[in-house]
Design a protein around this motif. Sequence first.
Motif, PDB file in Angstrom:
ATOM      1  N   ASN A 180      68.767  24.785  50.619  1.00  0.00           N
ATOM      2  CA  ASN A 180      70.200  24.591  50.013  1.00  0.00           C
ATOM      3  C   ASN A 180      70.167  23.079  49.624  1.00  0.00           C
ATOM      4  OD1 ASN A 180      70.760  26.975  50.696  1.00  0.00           O
ATOM      5  ND2 ASN A 180      72.219  26.596  52.243  1.00  0.00           N
ATOM      6  N   GLU A 222      74.539  29.716  61.453  1.00  0.00           N
ATOM      7  CA  GLU A 222      74.984  30.721  60.481  1.00  0.00           C
ATOM      8  C   GLU A 222      75.282  29.930  59.299  1.00  0.00           C
ATOM      9  OE1 GLU A 222      77.982  34.024  61.651  1.00  0.00           O
ATOM     10  OE2 GLU A 222      79.159  32.566  60.777  1.00  0.00           O
ATOM     11  N   GLY A 223      75.017  30.967  58.083  1.00  0.00           N
ATOM     12  CA  GLY A 223      75.042  30.569  56.858  1.00  0.00           C
ATOM     13  C   GLY A 223      74.268  31.120  55.687  1.00  0.00           C
ATOM     14  N   THR A 224      74.512  30.955  54.704  1.00  0.00           N
ATOM     15  CA  THR A 224      73.645  31.448  53.472  1.00  0.00           C
ATOM     16  C   THR A 224      72.723  30.662  52.786  1.00  0.00           C
ATOM     17  OG1 THR A 224      75.593  33.298  53.006  1.00  0.00           O
ATOM     18  CG2 THR A 224      73.840  32.894  51.281  1.00  0.00           C
ATOM     19  N   TYR A 225      71.349  30.741  52.803  1.00  0.00           N
ATOM     20  CA  TYR A 225      70.633  29.978  52.402  1.00  0.00           C
ATOM     21  C   TYR A 225      69.397  30.243  51.059  1.00  0.00           C
ATOM     22  CZ  TYR A 225      71.381  27.952  57.167  1.00  0.00           C
ATOM     23  OH  TYR A 225      71.701  27.504  58.301  1.00  0.00           O
ATOM     24  N   ARG A 258      70.058  35.248  54.899  1.00  0.00           N
ATOM     25  CA  ARG A 258      71.200  35.026  55.453  1.00  0.00           C
ATOM     26  C   ARG A 258      71.173  34.822  56.873  1.00  0.00           C
ATOM     27  NH1 ARG A 258      75.185  39.357  53.699  1.00  0.00           N
ATOM     28  NH2 ARG A 258      73.192  40.801  53.218  1.00  0.00           N
ATOM     29  N   ASP A 314      76.742  36.383  60.153  1.00  0.00           N
ATOM     30  CA  ASP A 314      77.854  37.409  59.405  1.00  0.00           C
ATOM     31  C   ASP A 314      78.022  36.431  58.114  1.00  0.00           C
ATOM     32  OD1 ASP A 314      79.138  39.346  58.419  1.00  0.00           O
ATOM     33  OD2 ASP A 314      80.750  39.179  59.848  1.00  0.00           O
ATOM     34  N   THR A 315      77.533  36.289  56.993  1.00  0.00           N
ATOM     35  CA  THR A 315      77.713  35.562  55.737  1.00  0.00           C
ATOM     36  C   THR A 315      77.475  36.590  54.632  1.00  0.00           C
ATOM     37  OG1 THR A 315      75.678  34.653  55.686  1.00  0.00           O
ATOM     38  CG2 THR A 315      77.082  33.407  56.947  1.00  0.00           C
ATOM     39  N   ARG A 316      78.123  35.947  53.494  1.00  0.00           N
ATOM     40  CA  ARG A 316      77.954  36.672  52.385  1.00  0.00           C
ATOM     41  C   ARG A 316      76.824  36.148  51.593  1.00  0.00           C
ATOM     42  NH1 ARG A 316      84.200  37.162  49.749  1.00  0.00           N
ATOM     43  NH2 ARG A 316      85.021  38.525  51.519  1.00  0.00           N
TER      44      ARG A 316
END
Length: 254
Positions: free
Chosen positions: A102, A120-123, A149, A152-154
Amino acid sequence: MKKVSIFILFIFSIWIISCNSSSKKTEEEIVALETDEVEKSIPEISLFSFEEKNEYPDAILEMYSPLGNQVFRPGKVPFEFNIKNFPFEGGIGGFQLKMILNGSDPVGYNSPIFQRELKEGTYRAVAYLIDSEGLALKSFGNYVDRDFRVGDTRPFPYQAEPYIALNLPNNNQEYQEGEAVTIDFLLLGGEIDLDKLKVRIELNELQYEVEEVNPVRVLNLPKGEYQLSVVLLKQDGRELDGPFSMVRKSIVIR
């Protein structure tokens, strides 16, 4: 308070840099700074891009884990790579594999298999091989990117636009006065010529634009703190919309 005026002269030329026969200057910009203190001599700032010979153009970096948009629980996330046509194991010294998550500072690894503790996150991971000078190898196959991911992320919104990853410098990196600052970046998901792109480098009030993916060196920066921005643009000056089309870092000249 010092009054600073900037006079910019573009000099386009190609010649061999005396300290490195494999590097060619491809474009140079000279910036002269003048102050009220006439007795104090300030050298001209020089910014130039240079073409670095890739000693491993056939090197291949394959990413086995994570898979595209794979979902992990928060905690240790496994990364696994396969490296071909590159002297990774007996090597060229130092870290030879680096990875950026990121847009953060790159982290180096001596093994193609490792784990990272992630929240937790989107990478988006960008992994690449480097040469003995620490510069990213830029031939096709030398690098790979992957979204995944944790928790629980988009996923990231779909973006067809290209983006950049900054290998050098790290955030808050310090240099001694007179030391060259190297700005090294990768372009992913596109090509400079085909997609009609350019890269703008900003150091405080200084600006420098290139239309090639080559490292840039800055000489004779005065002491102080600098905000560095590396921005991917269309050739008409329009900024791209993607989340990684711009990278910002701070550097310090001591």
